[in-house]
Scaffold this motif. Sequence first.
Motif, PDB file in Angstrom:
ATOM      1  N   HIS A  48      33.949  31.926  46.735  1.00  0.00           N
ATOM      2  CA  HIS A  48      34.649  30.730  46.257  1.00  0.00           C
ATOM      3  C   HIS A  48      35.177  29.905  47.423  1.00  0.00           C
ATOM      4  CE1 HIS A  48      34.714  32.825  42.438  1.00  0.00           C
ATOM      5  NE2 HIS A  48      35.318  33.826  43.027  1.00  0.00           N
ATOM      6  N   THR A  49      34.889  28.623  47.389  1.00  0.00           N
ATOM      7  CA  THR A  49      35.512  27.717  48.369  1.00  0.00           C
ATOM      8  C   THR A  49      35.981  26.470  47.620  1.00  0.00           C
ATOM      9  OG1 THR A  49      33.457  26.572  48.900  1.00  0.00           O
ATOM     10  CG2 THR A  49      34.019  28.433  50.302  1.00  0.00           C
ATOM     11  N   VAL A  50      37.017  25.850  48.170  1.00  0.00           N
ATOM     12  CA  VAL A  50      37.585  24.669  47.542  1.00  0.00           C
ATOM     13  C   VAL A  50      37.869  23.634  48.622  1.00  0.00           C
ATOM     14  CG1 VAL A  50      39.689  23.811  46.410  1.00  0.00           C
ATOM     15  CG2 VAL A  50      38.663  25.919  45.622  1.00  0.00           C
ATOM     16  N   VAL A  51      37.603  22.374  48.328  1.00  0.00           N
ATOM     17  CA  VAL A  51      37.991  21.298  49.241  1.00  0.00           C
ATOM     18  C   VAL A  51      39.359  20.816  48.780  1.00  0.00           C
ATOM     19  CG1 VAL A  51      37.411  19.015  50.146  1.00  0.00           C
ATOM     20  CG2 VAL A  51      35.580  20.601  49.522  1.00  0.00           C
ATOM     21  N   ALA A  52      40.381  21.025  49.631  1.00  0.00           N
ATOM     22  CA  ALA A  52      41.730  20.590  49.248  1.00  0.00           C
ATOM     23  C   ALA A  52      42.582  20.403  50.492  1.00  0.00           C
ATOM     24  CB  ALA A  52      42.382  21.641  48.343  1.00  0.00           C
ATOM     25  N   ASP A  53      43.553  19.506  50.372  1.00  0.00           N
ATOM     26  CA  ASP A  53      44.538  19.300  51.429  1.00  0.00           C
ATOM     27  C   ASP A  53      45.704  20.246  51.152  1.00  0.00           C
ATOM     28  OD1 ASP A  53      46.464  18.496  53.189  1.00  0.00           O
ATOM     29  OD2 ASP A  53      46.429  16.373  52.612  1.00  0.00           O
ATOM     30  N   ALA A  54      45.873  21.225  52.047  1.00  0.00           N
ATOM     31  CA  ALA A  54      46.889  22.248  51.817  1.00  0.00           C
ATOM     32  C   ALA A  54      48.311  21.705  51.979  1.00  0.00           C
ATOM     33  CB  ALA A  54      46.664  23.421  52.761  1.00  0.00           C
ATOM     34  N   THR A  55      48.453  20.491  52.466  1.00  0.00           N
ATOM     35  CA  THR A  55      49.800  19.918  52.564  1.00  0.00           C
ATOM     36  C   THR A  55      50.182  19.210  51.255  1.00  0.00           C
ATOM     37  OG1 THR A  55      49.049  17.810  53.486  1.00  0.00           O
ATOM     38  CG2 THR A  55      49.556  19.563  55.069  1.00  0.00           C
ATOM     39  N   ASP A  56      49.295  19.267  50.292  1.00  0.00           N
ATOM     40  CA  ASP A  56      49.547  18.670  48.982  1.00  0.00           C
ATOM     41  C   ASP A  56      49.892  19.801  48.003  1.00  0.00           C
ATOM     42  OD1 ASP A  56      49.414  17.575  46.470  1.00  0.00           O
ATOM     43  OD2 ASP A  56      47.467  16.600  46.753  1.00  0.00           O
ATOM     44  N   GLU A  57      51.160  19.869  47.637  1.00  0.00           N
ATOM     45  CA  GLU A  57      51.636  20.962  46.793  1.00  0.00           C
ATOM     46  C   GLU A  57      50.846  21.078  45.487  1.00  0.00           C
ATOM     47  OE1 GLU A  57      55.888  21.097  46.386  1.00  0.00           O
ATOM     48  OE2 GLU A  57      55.742  22.306  44.566  1.00  0.00           O
ATOM     49  N   ARG A  58      50.516  19.925  44.906  1.00  0.00           N
ATOM     50  CA  ARG A  58      49.795  19.954  43.621  1.00  0.00           C
ATOM     51  C   ARG A  58      48.401  20.548  43.783  1.00  0.00           C
ATOM     52  NH1 ARG A  58      50.366  13.917  41.950  1.00  0.00           N
ATOM     53  NH2 ARG A  58      49.979  13.911  44.161  1.00  0.00           N
ATOM     54  N   ALA A  59      47.785  20.264  44.939  1.00  0.00           N
ATOM     55  CA  ALA A  59      46.446  20.812  45.185  1.00  0.00           C
ATOM     56  C   ALA A  59      46.518  22.340  45.282  1.00  0.00           C
ATOM     57  CB  ALA A  59      45.871  20.221  46.473  1.00  0.00           C
ATOM     58  N   SER A  82      50.013  22.619  59.629  1.00  0.00           N
ATOM     59  CA  SER A  82      50.235  24.059  59.580  1.00  0.00           C
ATOM     60  C   SER A  82      51.657  24.363  59.084  1.00  0.00           C
ATOM     61  CB  SER A  82      49.978  24.636  60.982  1.00  0.00           C
ATOM     62  OG  SER A  82      50.832  25.684  61.282  1.00  0.00           O
ATOM     63  N   ILE A  83      52.637  23.684  59.642  1.00  0.00           N
ATOM     64  CA  ILE A  83      54.038  23.932  59.288  1.00  0.00           C
ATOM     65  C   ILE A  83      54.315  23.512  57.837  1.00  0.00           C
ATOM     66  CG2 ILE A  83      56.421  23.193  59.790  1.00  0.00           C
ATOM     67  CD1 ILE A  83      55.446  23.025  62.790  1.00  0.00           C
ATOM     68  N   LEU A  84      53.828  22.350  57.472  1.00  0.00           N
ATOM     69  CA  LEU A  84      54.032  21.851  56.114  1.00  0.00           C
ATOM     70  C   LEU A  84      53.397  22.790  55.088  1.00  0.00           C
ATOM     71  CD1 LEU A  84      55.405  19.488  54.836  1.00  0.00           C
ATOM     72  CD2 LEU A  84      53.338  18.125  55.132  1.00  0.00           C
ATOM     73  N   THR A  85      52.207  23.281  55.399  1.00  0.00           N
ATOM     74  CA  THR A  85      51.510  24.190  54.479  1.00  0.00           C
ATOM     75  C   THR A  85      52.319  25.474  54.285  1.00  0.00           C
ATOM     76  OG1 THR A  85      49.369  23.314  55.123  1.00  0.00           O
ATOM     77  CG2 THR A  85      49.357  25.486  54.129  1.00  0.00           C
ATOM     78  N   VAL A 109      58.759  28.072  64.939  1.00  0.00           N
ATOM     79  CA  VAL A 109      58.996  27.277  63.720  1.00  0.00           C
ATOM     80  C   VAL A 109      58.425  28.023  62.503  1.00  0.00           C
ATOM     81  CG1 VAL A 109      58.566  25.084  62.544  1.00  0.00           C
ATOM     82  CG2 VAL A 109      58.992  25.098  64.996  1.00  0.00           C
ATOM     83  N   LEU A 110      57.211  28.556  62.653  1.00  0.00           N
ATOM     84  CA  LEU A 110      56.598  29.282  61.528  1.00  0.00           C
ATOM     85  C   LEU A 110      57.467  30.473  61.114  1.00  0.00           C
ATOM     86  CD1 LEU A 110      52.839  29.247  62.669  1.00  0.00           C
ATOM     87  CD2 LEU A 110      53.878  27.870  60.859  1.00  0.00           C
ATOM     88  N   ASP A 111      58.038  31.120  62.102  1.00  0.00           N
ATOM     89  CA  ASP A 111      58.916  32.259  61.832  1.00  0.00           C
ATOM     90  C   ASP A 111      60.169  31.799  61.069  1.00  0.00           C
ATOM     91  OD1 ASP A 111      59.789  34.963  62.161  1.00  0.00           O
ATOM     92  OD2 ASP A 111      61.206  34.232  63.659  1.00  0.00           O
ATOM     93  N   LYS A 112      60.762  30.713  61.531  1.00  0.00           N
ATOM     94  CA  LYS A 112      61.991  30.180  60.901  1.00  0.00           C
ATOM     95  C   LYS A 112      61.770  29.794  59.442  1.00  0.00           C
ATOM     96  CE  LYS A 112      65.656  28.886  63.784  1.00  0.00           C
ATOM     97  NZ  LYS A 112      65.788  30.215  64.361  1.00  0.00           N
ATOM     98  N   ILE A 113      60.600  29.260  59.136  1.00  0.00           N
ATOM     99  CA  ILE A 113      60.379  28.825  57.751  1.00  0.00           C
ATOM    100  C   ILE A 113      59.820  29.943  56.865  1.00  0.00           C
ATOM    101  CG2 ILE A 113      60.195  26.362  58.303  1.00  0.00           C
ATOM    102  CD1 ILE A 113      57.205  26.601  58.193  1.00  0.00           C
TER     103      ILE A 113
END
Length: 141
Positions: A48-59, A82-85, A109-113
């Motif tokens: 399975h693969t999907v084309v999606a923007d991972a920074t879009d919560e709805r996606a 990366s951080i937003l995702t 930053v990744l650790d903090k979030i």
Amino acid sequence: MKTKPYAVIGLGRFGTSIAKRLFEAGQEVLGIDIDETKAEDAELFLSHTVVADATDERALTSVGILNFDCVIVAIGNNMQSSILTVMILKDLGVKKIIAKALGKHHGQVLDKIGANLIIYPERDMGERVANQLLSPNMLNY
Ligand code: ATP
């Protein structure tokens, strides 16, 4: 081995090699990429693969991201994405988030979030090569 569902976000060299290995080991793997060509290429070895923007919560919600035990964020160069995702995955309640960091500050930053595991591919590979060279079983180079 028990099968677990994994999602790999970002199908560059790093994400692809993780996704491929997990899939070859019999795990259920969904590959996600914003780039249609990357997703299409991965279709050759993933179910399975999907084309999606991972920074879009709805996606992320619409691909059922909460159904995955572990989500690997393999976006590196675009630090903002990366951080937003990772932030969105954390907010949505994903239990295990593994994220690739390009450097120390990115990793902090990744650790903090709330990323559960941070991978530094270049640093880790460098250490691995050095350890192999130092191993007594290694042929002399
Ligand atoms: P690698 O070193 O793993 O080959 P790369 O150099 O291709 O990675 P990166 O910026 O780390 O570049 O991106 C990895 C993958 O993540 C790319 O295939 C890219 O299309 C994808 N990607 C980047 N941003 C997003 C996003 N917002 N949503 C989904 N995928 C993304």
